[in-house]
Design a protein around this motif. Structure first.
Motif, PDB file in Angstrom:
ATOM      1  N   VAL A  96       1.818 -11.663   8.209  1.00  7.88           N
ATOM      2  CA  VAL A  96       2.009 -10.109   7.191  1.00  7.88           C
ATOM      3  C   VAL A  96       1.991 -10.922   5.740  1.00  7.88           C
ATOM      4  O   VAL A  96       2.612 -11.931   5.403  1.00  7.88           O
ATOM      5  CB  VAL A  96       3.761 -10.148   7.680  1.00  7.88           C
ATOM      6  N   ASP A  97       1.954 -10.250   5.322  1.00  6.40           N
ATOM      7  CA  ASP A  97       1.443 -10.171   3.539  1.00  6.40           C
ATOM      8  C   ASP A  97       2.721  -8.962   3.047  1.00  6.40           C
ATOM      9  O   ASP A  97       2.674  -7.824   2.711  1.00  6.40           O
ATOM     10  CB  ASP A  97       0.544  -9.296   3.092  1.00  6.40           C
ATOM     11  N   PRO A  98       4.454  -9.939   2.716  1.00  4.82           N
ATOM     12  CA  PRO A  98       5.070  -9.502   1.756  1.00  4.82           C
ATOM     13  C   PRO A  98       4.077  -8.313   0.542  1.00  4.82           C
ATOM     14  O   PRO A  98       4.686  -7.330   0.088  1.00  4.82           O
ATOM     15  CB  PRO A  98       5.405 -10.803   1.484  1.00  4.82           C
ATOM     16  N   VAL A  99       3.846  -8.752  -0.171  1.00 12.45           N
ATOM     17  CA  VAL A  99       2.981  -7.791  -1.548  1.00 12.45           C
ATOM     18  C   VAL A  99       2.517  -6.576  -0.688  1.00 12.45           C
ATOM     19  O   VAL A  99       2.354  -5.432  -1.212  1.00 12.45           O
ATOM     20  CB  VAL A  99       1.789  -8.943  -2.426  1.00 12.45           C
ATOM     21  N   ALA A 100       1.352  -7.022   0.286  1.00  9.87           N
ATOM     22  CA  ALA A 100       1.324  -5.305   0.795  1.00  9.87           C
ATOM     23  C   ALA A 100       2.200  -4.222   1.485  1.00  9.87           C
ATOM     24  O   ALA A 100       2.618  -3.299   1.128  1.00  9.87           O
ATOM     25  CB  ALA A 100      -0.046  -5.995   1.741  1.00  9.87           C
ATOM     26  N   ALA A 101       2.880  -5.551   2.316  1.00  2.71           N
ATOM     27  CA  ALA A 101       4.498  -4.705   1.978  1.00  2.71           C
ATOM     28  C   ALA A 101       5.420  -3.579   1.090  1.00  2.71           C
ATOM     29  O   ALA A 101       5.316  -2.318   1.346  1.00  2.71           O
ATOM     30  CB  ALA A 101       5.068  -4.910   3.455  1.00  2.71           C
ATOM     31  N   VAL A 102       5.529  -4.541   0.471  1.00  2.84           N
ATOM     32  CA  VAL A 102       6.236  -3.850  -0.972  1.00  2.84           C
ATOM     33  C   VAL A 102       5.272  -2.628  -1.583  1.00  2.84           C
ATOM     34  O   VAL A 102       5.831  -1.313  -1.731  1.00  2.84           O
ATOM     35  CB  VAL A 102       6.284  -4.894  -1.683  1.00  2.84           C
ATOM     36  N   ILE A 103       4.005  -2.942  -1.610  1.00  2.10           N
ATOM     37  CA  ILE A 103       3.226  -1.515  -1.842  1.00  2.10           C
ATOM     38  C   ILE A 103       3.369  -0.801  -1.477  1.00  2.10           C
ATOM     39  O   ILE A 103       3.220   0.390  -1.704  1.00  2.10           O
ATOM     40  CB  ILE A 103       1.457  -2.442  -2.512  1.00  2.10           C
ATOM     41  N   ALA A 104       3.383  -0.748   0.250  1.00  2.00           N
ATOM     42  CA  ALA A 104       3.138   0.468   0.518  1.00  2.00           C
ATOM     43  C   ALA A 104       4.091   1.269   0.799  1.00  2.00           C
ATOM     44  O   ALA A 104       4.000   2.223   1.050  1.00  2.00           O
ATOM     45  CB  ALA A 104       2.729   0.317   1.396  1.00  2.00           C
ATOM     46  N   LEU A 124       2.535   8.133   4.100  1.00  2.55           N
ATOM     47  CA  LEU A 124       2.165   7.558   4.974  1.00  2.55           C
ATOM     48  C   LEU A 124       1.510   6.965   5.814  1.00  2.55           C
ATOM     49  O   LEU A 124       1.414   5.274   6.414  1.00  2.55           O
ATOM     50  CB  LEU A 124       3.136   7.947   6.842  1.00  2.55           C
ATOM     51  N   ALA A 125      -0.087   8.078   6.061  1.00  2.00           N
ATOM     52  CA  ALA A 125      -0.792   7.121   6.776  1.00  2.00           C
ATOM     53  C   ALA A 125      -2.174   5.879   5.908  1.00  2.00           C
ATOM     54  O   ALA A 125      -2.190   5.747   6.445  1.00  2.00           O
ATOM     55  CB  ALA A 125      -2.680   8.370   7.193  1.00  2.00           C
ATOM     56  N   GLY A 126      -1.920   6.942   4.747  1.00  2.00           N
ATOM     57  CA  GLY A 126      -2.528   6.069   3.321  1.00  2.00           C
ATOM     58  C   GLY A 126      -1.969   4.370   3.667  1.00  2.00           C
ATOM     59  O   GLY A 126      -2.270   3.445   3.370  1.00  2.00           O
ATOM     60  N   GLY A 127      -0.310   4.463   3.752  1.00  4.79           N
ATOM     61  CA  GLY A 127      -0.072   3.075   3.399  1.00  4.79           C
ATOM     62  C   GLY A 127       0.030   2.489   4.544  1.00  4.79           C
ATOM     63  O   GLY A 127       0.109   0.759   4.672  1.00  4.79           O
ATOM     64  N   VAL A 128       0.491   2.960   5.920  1.00 11.07           N
ATOM     65  CA  VAL A 128      -0.013   2.055   7.389  1.00 11.07           C
ATOM     66  C   VAL A 128      -1.515   1.530   6.875  1.00 11.07           C
ATOM     67  O   VAL A 128      -1.894   0.501   7.377  1.00 11.07           O
ATOM     68  CB  VAL A 128      -0.097   2.458   8.254  1.00 11.07           C
ATOM     69  N   ALA A 129      -3.114   1.928   6.418  1.00 10.20           N
ATOM     70  CA  ALA A 129      -3.355   1.961   6.555  1.00 10.20           C
ATOM     71  C   ALA A 129      -4.286   0.741   5.563  1.00 10.20           C
ATOM     72  O   ALA A 129      -4.771   0.278   5.520  1.00 10.20           O
ATOM     73  CB  ALA A 129      -5.127   2.982   6.150  1.00 10.20           C
ATOM     74  N   PHE A 130      -3.676   0.663   4.571  1.00  6.50           N
ATOM     75  CA  PHE A 130      -3.718   0.228   3.456  1.00  6.50           C
ATOM     76  C   PHE A 130      -3.260  -1.469   3.603  1.00  6.50           C
ATOM     77  O   PHE A 130      -3.946  -2.116   3.279  1.00  6.50           O
ATOM     78  CB  PHE A 130      -2.900   0.208   2.116  1.00  6.50           C
ATOM     79  N   VAL A 131      -1.617  -1.854   4.200  1.00  7.49           N
ATOM     80  CA  VAL A 131      -1.338  -2.731   5.289  1.00  7.49           C
ATOM     81  C   VAL A 131      -2.139  -3.158   5.937  1.00  7.49           C
ATOM     82  O   VAL A 131      -2.865  -4.571   6.839  1.00  7.49           O
ATOM     83  CB  VAL A 131      -0.246  -2.683   5.635  1.00  7.49           C
ATOM     84  N   ILE A 132      -3.365  -2.294   7.244  1.00  9.32           N
ATOM     85  CA  ILE A 132      -3.497  -2.666   7.902  1.00  9.32           C
ATOM     86  C   ILE A 132      -4.821  -3.409   7.125  1.00  9.32           C
ATOM     87  O   ILE A 132      -5.716  -4.184   7.887  1.00  9.32           O
ATOM     88  CB  ILE A 132      -4.155  -1.762   8.819  1.00  9.32           C
ATOM     89  N   VAL A 133      -5.670  -2.900   6.329  1.00  9.91           N
ATOM     90  CA  VAL A 133      -7.235  -3.183   5.509  1.00  9.91           C
ATOM     91  C   VAL A 133      -6.521  -4.919   4.873  1.00  9.91           C
ATOM     92  O   VAL A 133      -7.100  -5.479   5.103  1.00  9.91           O
ATOM     93  CB  VAL A 133      -7.931  -2.205   4.843  1.00  9.91           C
ATOM     94  N   PHE A 134      -5.425  -5.307   4.299  1.00 10.99           N
ATOM     95  CA  PHE A 134      -5.040  -5.740   4.022  1.00 10.99           C
ATOM     96  C   PHE A 134      -4.584  -7.295   4.399  1.00 10.99           C
ATOM     97  O   PHE A 134      -5.336  -8.216   3.997  1.00 10.99           O
ATOM     98  CB  PHE A 134      -3.944  -5.395   3.122  1.00 10.99           C
ATOM     99  N   ARG A 135      -4.546  -7.299   5.563  1.00  9.16           N
ATOM    100  CA  ARG A 135      -4.461  -8.239   6.656  1.00  9.16           C
ATOM    101  C   ARG A 135      -5.727  -8.259   7.008  1.00  9.16           C
ATOM    102  O   ARG A 135      -5.731 -10.163   7.293  1.00  9.16           O
ATOM    103  CB  ARG A 135      -3.544  -7.321   7.813  1.00  9.16           C
TER     104      ARG A 135
END
Length: 315
Positions: A96-104, A124-135
Motif C-alpha cells: 500500500v502507498d500511504p502518500v498516494a492514499a493521502v493525496i486521493a 472518486l473515480a479519479g482518486g481511485v484511478a490515481f492510487v491504482i496507477v500509483f501502485r
C-alpha cells in the motif's frame, strides 16, 4: 510565646501531613479505579475524555459557526486517517502507498464541499484511478516479481481505503452544505457518541455475554442494549429540538445509527484482527488512532445523509 508558636507550627504540620495522606489515598484509589477500567476496556479513560473534549470542541466550532472550516477540519482528519490505515496495512505486509492514499483522500473530501453529486462520483473515480496507477508504477519500479493475484489484491486494498475512509467521510461534508445540514450533521455525531457511551457504560457495568467474540471480545449484548436505549432517547430529543422532526422519526434514526455505528465498529475490529493489531496507531492516547474514533462515524454519515435526503428535502 515561643511555646505557643511551636505548638501552632506543630498543629499546622500535622494538618498538612494529614491532608497530604488524604490526597495520596484519594489518588491511589483513583488510579486503582482507572486501572480497573483500563483493564476492562483497554484504554485510558482520563486521556480519552480529554482528547475527546478537545476534538469535540474543534468539531463543534467548525461545524456551527463556519461551515467551510468543517470541510477543512474533515479533510485534515481524513488525511491522517487514510495515512494511518495505509501505514498499518503496509506494516502488516500489504503493498500500500500511504502518500498516494493521502493525496486521493484530500482530493475526494476537500472537493466535496464545493461540487455536486455527479462531480463527486467523478472525483472518486479519479482518486481511485490515481492510487491504482500509483501502485502499478511503484510495482514496476520495484522490480519485484509478484503474481497477478497479489497485484490485484494490492489494487483492491488501495481502492478499499478510498471507499472506506474519504468516500464515507465526504457524506458528512456534503450534509453540512445543505440547508440546516450542520444541525443534521451535529445530530448524527451526537447519536454516534451516545451509542459509544451507552455501550461503554452498560457493557462495563453489566457486560457478560460477548456479542462477537471472534471479532471484538469486549463488545457485549448488554452493552448493545444500553446503547440502544441511550441512542433512542437521544434520537427523540435531537429530532424534536435540533432537526425538527417527529419523535418517532428520531427514534428510527437513532436505531439506524445504532446499526451503522455498531457495524462500523465491528468492521474496523475485523480489519485490526486480520492485521493482528490492537489499535490502528497510538496517535491519540486513550483512543488509539484516528480510525479507532471514526469507525462508527464513517458509515453513520452516509446513513444520516440518506435520512436527510428522504425527510428534509421531501418536505
Amino acid at each position: 510565646m515561643r511555646r505557643r508558636k511551636a505548638e501552632l507550627q506543630a498543629q499546622l504540620r500535622l494538618k498538612r501531613e494529614d491532608l497530604e495522606r488524604q490526597v495520596r489515598g484519594q489518588r491511589e484509589r483513583f488510579d486503582q479505579v482507572n486501572e480497573r477500567i483500563e483493564a476492562r476496556t483497554g484504554r485510558n479513560l482520563i486521556l480519552a475524555i480529554l482528547i475527546g473534549v478537545v476534538l469535540g470542541g474543534a468539531l463543534l466550532v467548525s461545524l456551527i459557526f463556519v461551515k467551510v472550516l468543517f470541510a477543512l477540519f474533515a479533510t485534515v482528519i481524513v488525511a491522517f486517517t487514510a495515512f494511518e490505515l495505509a501505514s498499518a496495512l503496509r506494516k502488516a505486509g500489504r503493498r500500500v502507498d500511504p502518500v498516494a492514499a493521502v493525496i486521493a483522500s484530500v482530493l475526494i473530501v476537500g472537493t466535496a464541499y464545493f461540487i455536486d453529486a455527479p462531480s463527486r462520483g467523478m472525483v472518486l473515480a479519479g482518486g481511485v484511478a490515481f492510487v491504482i496507477v500509483f501502485r502499478l508504477v511503484a510495482q514496476m519500479a520495484s522490480g519485484e516479481q509478484r503474481s497477478t493475484v497479489e497485484v490485484l489484491s494490492d489494487i483492491a486494498t488501495a481502492t478499499f481505503i478510498q471507499l472506506y475512509v474519504p468516500w464515507l467521510a465526504s457524506f458528512a461534508v456534503v450534509l453540512v452544505t445543505q440547508d440546516d445540514g450542520e444541525w443534521w450533521a451535529l445530530a448524527f455525531i451526537i447519536l454516534v457518541v451516545c451509542v459509544d457511551i451507552g455501550a461503554y457504560a452498560s457493557g462495563l457495568t453489566f457486560g457478560k455475554h460477548p456479542m462477537a467474540p471472534l471479532i471484538s471480545p469486549k463488545k457485549t449484548w448488554e452493552g448493545f442494549a444500553g446503547a440502544a436505549v441511550c441512542v433512542t432517547i437521544a434520537g427523540v430529543l435531537t429530532a424534536l429540538f435540533m432537526i425538527h422532526q417527529p419523535w418517532w422519526v428520531g427514534a428510527l434514526i437513532g436505531l439506524a445509527i445504532l446499526g451503522s455505528a455498531t457495524m462500523g465498529d465491528l468492521t474496523e475490529s475485523m480489519i485490526k484482527r486480520d492485521m493482528g493489531i490492537k489499535d490502528m496507531s497510538s496517535w491519540l492516547p486513550g483512543h488509539g488512532g484516528f480510525l479507532d474514533r471514526l469507525d462508527s462515524i464513517l458509515p453513520s454519515a452516509a446513513v444520516m445523509f440518506a435520512a436527510y435526503a428522504f425527510l428534509a428535502q421531501g418536505q
